[in-house]
Scaffold this motif. Sequence first.
Motif, mmCIF file in Angstrom:
data_model
loop_
_atom_site.group_PDB
_atom_site.id
_atom_site.type_symbol
_atom_site.label_atom_id
_atom_site.label_comp_id
_atom_site.label_asym_id
_atom_site.label_seq_id
_atom_site.Cartn_x
_atom_site.Cartn_y
_atom_site.Cartn_z
ATOM 1 N N MET A 1 82.530 50.693 63.165
ATOM 2 C CA MET A 1 81.635 49.563 63.394
ATOM 3 C C MET A 1 80.984 49.631 64.769
ATOM 4 N N ASN A 2 81.731 50.108 65.767
ATOM 5 C CA ASN A 2 81.226 50.122 67.139
ATOM 6 C C ASN A 2 80.081 51.118 67.341
ATOM 7 N N SER A 3 80.297 52.354 66.931
ATOM 8 C CA SER A 3 79.234 53.351 67.083
ATOM 9 C C SER A 3 78.027 52.998 66.229
ATOM 10 N N THR A 4 78.278 52.405 65.055
ATOM 11 C CA THR A 4 77.174 51.970 64.198
ATOM 12 C C THR A 4 76.340 50.904 64.901
ATOM 13 N N ALA A 5 77.001 49.944 65.554
ATOM 14 C CA ALA A 5 76.292 48.892 66.272
ATOM 15 C C ALA A 5 75.435 49.467 67.397
ATOM 16 N N LEU A 6 75.976 50.425 68.116
ATOM 17 C CA LEU A 6 75.224 51.017 69.221
ATOM 18 C C LEU A 6 74.018 51.810 68.716
ATOM 19 N N LYS A 7 74.194 52.489 67.607
ATOM 20 C CA LYS A 7 73.063 53.222 67.023
ATOM 21 C C LYS A 7 71.989 52.260 66.518
ATOM 22 N N GLU A 8 72.411 51.154 65.920
ATOM 23 C CA GLU A 8 71.455 50.155 65.443
ATOM 24 C C GLU A 8 70.734 49.489 66.626
ATOM 25 N N ALA A 9 71.477 49.241 67.701
ATOM 26 C CA ALA A 9 70.852 48.666 68.901
ATOM 27 C C ALA A 9 69.789 49.604 69.450
ATOM 28 N N GLN A 10 70.116 50.892 69.462
ATOM 29 C CA GLN A 10 69.154 51.890 69.930
ATOM 30 C C GLN A 10 67.915 51.907 69.033
ATOM 31 N N ALA A 11 68.136 51.894 67.725
ATOM 32 C CA ALA A 11 67.021 51.927 66.774
ATOM 33 C C ALA A 11 66.169 50.663 66.867
#
Length: 445
Positions: free
Chosen positions: A241-251
């Motif tokens: 969930m954490n890495s996914t959130a950071l990738k979504e924030a970047q996108a």
Amino acid sequence: MKLRKIVVAATLAIAGSASLVSTAALAQAKEQYLPVLSYRTGAYAPNGTPTANGIVDYYKLVNERGGINGVKLLVEECETMYDTARSVECYERLKGKNGGATLIHPWATGATFALTEKAAVDKIPLITTGYGRSESADGTIFKWNFPLLGTYWVAADVIVQAIAQKEGGLDKLKGKKIALVYHDSPFGKEPIPLLQERSKMHGFELQLLPVAAPGVEQKATWLQIRQARPDYTLLWGWGVMNSTALKEAQATGYPREKMYGVWWSSAEPDVKDVGQGAKGYNGVTLQHGTDKNAPVIKEILAKLHDKNKGTGPRDEVGETLYLRGVVSAAMGVEGIRAAQERFGKGKVMTGEQVRWGLENLNLTQAKLDALGFKGVLRGPISTSCADHVGAGAARIHTWDGTKWGFTTDWIEADQQIIKPLVKATAAKYATEKKLTPRTPADCQS
């Protein structure tokens, strides 16, 4: 249920990870039985494995040091896959073996909720360093729960204070928007009462955004963030969930420097795959961050990994989650040591005796430094009947694209806010469960 029996006594240590041995071979004199609930498989394995490695390595180190006043540690792992039902099954299977479990690290907030009443009946203390029930800080109601070093309310409070420092004061939070992206589970919901209290005090708007486990689908969540544009976003996740959130924030183009994660959302597995894309992301720490030069880490490398006795890959030794396991194991060991001071040095302690030890910890800075935790843990860590946490300060560390580094000094959680919240919530639990708060006499026993 997958079980791994591990002998970590120096005389029986073998190269690599723990070995399978028979129950008969384990039944030796003067061994303290310590079950380990771990998850090395499943969606949360990348985060669960290093914490388990840290726990097991510290137990091995204690045995290399000669045990606890000569008492060696006997360890048995049980695979839970971070599943509450599996965790309960592991607990039930292991609790009565080898003379009885001394203490249990549930390693999941859901498991902690499920085991709280069972542990009280079985008289086995639960050590929940930085997780579990925040109201279990109140030992007059939660006799067997020990959320040592910090609760989720401590974490949330320190994050709010860190944001206020960045803004120029708590009064500057008025009119701000703060979003909480959280794992839709007991774990993720834990900080909400504290954040709601702070929101009322300072006038910021709190936006609650639950994410279904395991958290790989967050596009709808980050669409909401893109529309609302909160001034800050808190991340209360675990595992992928954490890495996914950071990738979504970047996108989405949401600034990572405006993001603050709980200590279970700010370790190497959370950011490594994102790399430079996570640069600027902040996380509150459970006192420690990553420290590969800490004396205890150097000792583990020298006495275990240099001799092919270590658990897991050498290059993870000293990283945040590995060190979290080491620190958590150390708290339990010091509870046993404190129990021996009262009930007999060199003797195997019962769960009830260890509970007393955990409730009477007095770990000064000098003691922590002597154990190898200089620069890792801040003393004193001091518990009592009323206080099962023992400490309430934390720091913020920030990812620079390649590594974590501290970016604030120690921040003390505001106990004037937390203590009334703990008292009220614990009292409500006591009423629901028909529990009578402990008497002064009980606190002495």
